[in-house]
Enzyme design. Structure first.
Site, PDB file in Angstrom:
ATOM      1  N   GLU A 110       0.795  -1.234   0.000  1.00  0.00           N
ATOM      2  CA  GLU A 110       0.000   0.000   0.000  1.00  0.00           C
ATOM      3  C   GLU A 110       0.822   1.277   0.000  1.00  0.00           C
ATOM      4  O   GLU A 110       0.765   2.062   0.965  1.00  0.00           O
ATOM      5  CB  GLU A 110      -0.945   0.002   1.216  1.00  0.00           C
TER       6      GLU A 110
ATOM      7  N   GLU B  69      -5.235  -8.656   1.240  1.00  0.00           N
ATOM      8  CA  GLU B  69      -5.857  -8.299   2.519  1.00  0.00           C
ATOM      9  C   GLU B  69      -7.344  -8.058   2.307  1.00  0.00           C
ATOM     10  O   GLU B  69      -7.745  -7.389   1.346  1.00  0.00           O
ATOM     11  CB  GLU B  69      -5.287  -6.988   3.104  1.00  0.00           C
TER      12      GLU B  69
END
Ligand code: FCB
Length: 463
Positions: A170, A365
């Site tokens: 991320e 995720e």
């Protein structure tokens, strides 16, 4: 919401697993020569992290990893995604490697493989060595170069036993929350720094991926947290423009250089309002755009935006979005206050697959925080954690992932966030994402109902 009853089966070979990150679970902040990271510093800055929590002890996974791996095996996980802490490997972020830091991951990898669990490594999940931040952190091009050295060092020790390598987790959060709105470490608030960080993170990916390949890696990728961004009013042309800008700042600024070898012109034009783009050098985009083998997608909740004159916009997390309203989430919400909308995952996966075809994806995720209760000794409780809301969340999102596959998306696996309750960054320990409950006073692990449910899902390869 009751899980829908229709059975679904995932493709043969679909990878089921769970994910964690070093700073969130390891603890042992001073063991075996680990140096300080920006999160150690941030946690000690008053007012930044809930109740002054730190990752000093966390889940003590550094010492308890054999038990944790045993739990993974019990659940039947095929794969385990974890991150390597750069400050364990190079305490100052550069120079000679610290063999004792590598030893830990060496033991962990052997433990996993001994139980037939495939290790999936993330090289950077936000714990930048503080020494590098002192020299500018991700605003400094040198950090990207040091990342490539670090990647090669880790591969050198583990590459014979680890197949799947992801460079960054991320980068949107690292750049926009770390240097934009300051909610994450290092807590800076400067749009020019934000965009320099975006570029140097992408460059770190490119240089790191090249170093991994040069050392022999065959499966190399990156994990993004693309926004599933929708207009408040699907008929409104100005809302559509708002979506386009937010999508540019959150998604295309990463996807285009990574998967098309070029920043999108409209995004560069917007960014140029804040910086002279002096950090962008000839050849960078080509490096960043070298083919990858796997794209990790993290998804939690959708974003809705509307064009509203006078609206404040997204602040440092979306520089230059004044006049855009980010709509407040509509319930039911998770304990993070995030919307629950599984359809956002289907739409997101389909969009990526249509706009950037040819790259296999994995959900690296997905999961939810809820206020789980565990009072072993309290009257009327049975020593279990009944997290029906998490089961429902996961069930819905797995159905959404399955729907994406049915529509032609090349999705290879799903990793639940998270294996364990853990240190949830600025929220400290008060948000619980685990399928396994952690009692932080005793470090006892208690598989929640969702863990037992997930075990069944894996066993059946479906719902
Ligand atoms: C993601 C992070 C992960 C965790 C989840 C809830 O943004 O990658 O570490 O905090 O959110």
């Amino acid at each position: 919401m009751e899980p829908a009853a229709t059975p679904v089966r995932f493709p043969e070979g679909f990878v089921w697993g769970a994910a964690t990150a070093a700073y969130q679970i390891e603890g042992a902040a001073h063991d075996d020569g680990r140096g300080p990271s920006i999160w150690d510093t941030f946690c000690r800055t008053p007012g930044k992290v809930h109740a002054g929590h730190t990752g000093d002890v966390a889940c003590d996974h550094y010492h308890r990893y054999p038990d944790d791996v045993a739990l993974m095996a019990e659940l039947g996980l095929h794969a385990y995604r974890f991150s390597v802490a750069w400050p364990r490997i190079q305490p100052d972020g550069s120079g000679p490697v610290n063999p004792r830091g590598l030893d830990f991951y060496d033991r962990l990898v052997d433990e996993l493989r001994g139980r037939d669990i495939d290790p999936i490594i993330t090289l950077y999940h936000w714990d930048l060595p503080q020494t590098l931040e002192d020299r500018g952190g991700w605003t400094n091009r040198e950090t990207a170069e040091r990342f490539a050295d670090y990647a090669a060092a880790v591969y050198g020790r583990l590459g014979d036993r680890v197949t799947t390598w992801t460079t960054l987790n991320e980068p949107w959060c690292s750049a926009y929350l770390g240097y934009g709105n300051g909610v994450h470490a290092p807590g800076r608030q400067d749009p020019a720094a934000t965009f320099a960080a975006v570029h140097h993170l992408l460059l770190a990916h490119g240089l790191g991926a090249a170093a991994l390949r040069a050392a022999g890696a065959t499966t190399v990728g990156i994990t993004l947290n693309p926004a599933a961004v929708f207009p408040a009013d699907p008929e409104s042309p100005t809302d559509a423009q708002a979506v386009r800008l937010v999508d540019g700042l959150h998604n295309r600024i990463f996807f285009d250089p990574l998967l098309r070898g070029q920043y999108p012109a409209d995004v560069l034009e917007h960014v140029a309002r804040f910086t002279d783009l002096g950090y962008l050098r000839a050849g960078d985009e080509k490096l960043i755009g070298a083919p990858i083998d796997l794209l990790g997608v993290n998804y939690y909740a959708p974003t809705y935006v509307a064009a509203r004159p006078g609206a404040a916009g997204g602040g440092g997390a979306y520089p230059g979005t004044e006049g855009i309203e980010f709509l407040p989430p509509v319930g039911p919400l998770t304990d993070m206050g995030w919307m629950i909308e599984p359809g956002g995952l289907t739409a997101l996966l389909e969009r990526i697959s249509n706009d950037y075809p040819g790259v296999p994806m994995i959900v690296t995720e997905n999961g939810a925080a809820f206020d789980d209760k565990f009072h072993r000794d309290a009257p009327g409780t049975d020593g279990r954690v009944h997290d029906a809301d998490r089961v429902s969340y996961l069930d819905g999102h797995l159905r959404a992932a399955h729907e994406a596959i049915a529509r032609g998306v090349d999705l290879r696996g799903y990793l639940v966030w998270s294996l364990l309750d853990n240190f949830e960054w600025a929220e400290g320990y008060r948000k619980r994402f685990g399928i396994i409950y952690v009692d932080y006073l005793t470090q006892r692990r208690v598989p929640k109902d969702s863990a037992r449910w997930y075990q069944e899902v894996i066993h059946r390869n479906g719902l």
